[in-house]
Design a protein around this motif. Sequence first.
Motif, PDB file in Angstrom:
ATOM      1  N   THR A  37       0.977  -1.332  -0.074  1.00 57.80           N
ATOM      2  CA  THR A  37      -0.086  -0.010   0.120  1.00 57.80           C
ATOM      3  C   THR A  37       1.035   1.270  -0.039  1.00 57.80           C
ATOM      4  O   THR A  37       1.755   1.363   0.793  1.00 57.80           O
ATOM      5  N   LYS A  53      -0.713   7.007  -9.932  1.00 56.53           N
ATOM      6  CA  LYS A  53      -1.206   6.238 -11.048  1.00 56.53           C
ATOM      7  C   LYS A  53      -0.051   5.430 -11.626  1.00 56.53           C
ATOM      8  O   LYS A  53      -0.134   4.123 -11.893  1.00 56.53           O
ATOM      9  N   ALA A  56       0.099   2.346  -9.033  1.00 56.92           N
ATOM     10  CA  ALA A  56      -1.186   1.467  -9.296  1.00 56.92           C
ATOM     11  C   ALA A  56      -0.970   0.684 -10.535  1.00 56.92           C
ATOM     12  O   ALA A  56      -1.268  -0.454 -10.415  1.00 56.92           O
ATOM     13  N   ASN A  61      -1.780  -1.070  -3.772  1.00 57.11           N
ATOM     14  CA  ASN A  61      -2.976  -0.402  -3.336  1.00 57.11           C
ATOM     15  C   ASN A  61      -2.764   1.166  -2.844  1.00 57.11           C
ATOM     16  O   ASN A  61      -1.539   1.395  -2.525  1.00 57.11           O
ATOM     17  N   ILE A  62      -3.551   2.137  -3.336  1.00 56.61           N
ATOM     18  CA  ILE A  62      -3.493   3.583  -3.053  1.00 56.61           C
ATOM     19  C   ILE A  62      -4.190   4.014  -2.103  1.00 56.61           C
ATOM     20  O   ILE A  62      -5.590   4.132  -2.099  1.00 56.61           O
ATOM     21  N   VAL A  80      -7.347   6.184 -10.891  1.00 55.49           N
ATOM     22  CA  VAL A  80      -6.268   5.346 -10.183  1.00 55.49           C
ATOM     23  C   VAL A  80      -6.454   4.047 -10.271  1.00 55.49           C
ATOM     24  O   VAL A  80      -5.652   3.195 -10.444  1.00 55.49           O
ATOM     25  N   LYS A  81      -7.888   3.544  -9.937  1.00 50.99           N
ATOM     26  CA  LYS A  81      -8.153   2.119  -9.944  1.00 50.99           C
ATOM     27  C   LYS A  81      -8.102   1.640 -11.454  1.00 50.99           C
ATOM     28  O   LYS A  81      -7.685   0.589 -11.676  1.00 50.99           O
ATOM     29  N   ALA A  85      -4.994  -0.075  -9.766  1.00 49.85           N
ATOM     30  CA  ALA A  85      -4.620  -0.300  -8.278  1.00 49.85           C
ATOM     31  C   ALA A  85      -5.855  -1.179  -7.769  1.00 49.85           C
ATOM     32  O   ALA A  85      -7.092  -1.054  -8.317  1.00 49.85           O
ATOM     33  N   VAL A  88      -8.502   1.715  -3.879  1.00 50.45           N
ATOM     34  CA  VAL A  88      -8.132   3.182  -3.434  1.00 50.45           C
ATOM     35  C   VAL A  88      -9.040   3.691  -2.807  1.00 50.45           C
ATOM     36  O   VAL A  88     -10.103   3.257  -2.604  1.00 50.45           O
TER      37      VAL A  88
END
Length: 92
Positions: A37, A53, A56, A61-62, A80-81, A85, A88
């Motif tokens: 993370t 990004k 990710a 995991n962000i 971002v997902k 990732a 998020v």
Amino acid sequence: MPFTSFSRAFGLLDCTASDPLTPCHAKGLVMHLANKTAIVTGSTSGIGLGTAKALAAHGANIVLNGFGDEALIAQLKDEVKAAGAPKVMHIG
């Protein structure tokens, strides 16, 4: 911490190349951040968002941290997902 040391520590650059700023992906190297993370401060814009990004894309995991209204935060979480990732979230 000098940029090359930071980059080497996080696997962002291949500092053994003749050009120390050669990106790892250009040399076929990949960071393995699955089940890790990353908390990225200032990640609702600019360099922070780009960093989130990039991490990710390597499976981290962000946790986003920064300013913005709810609609902006929701949009950034989706971006971002989409970058890769698994999870998020935003704290801020």
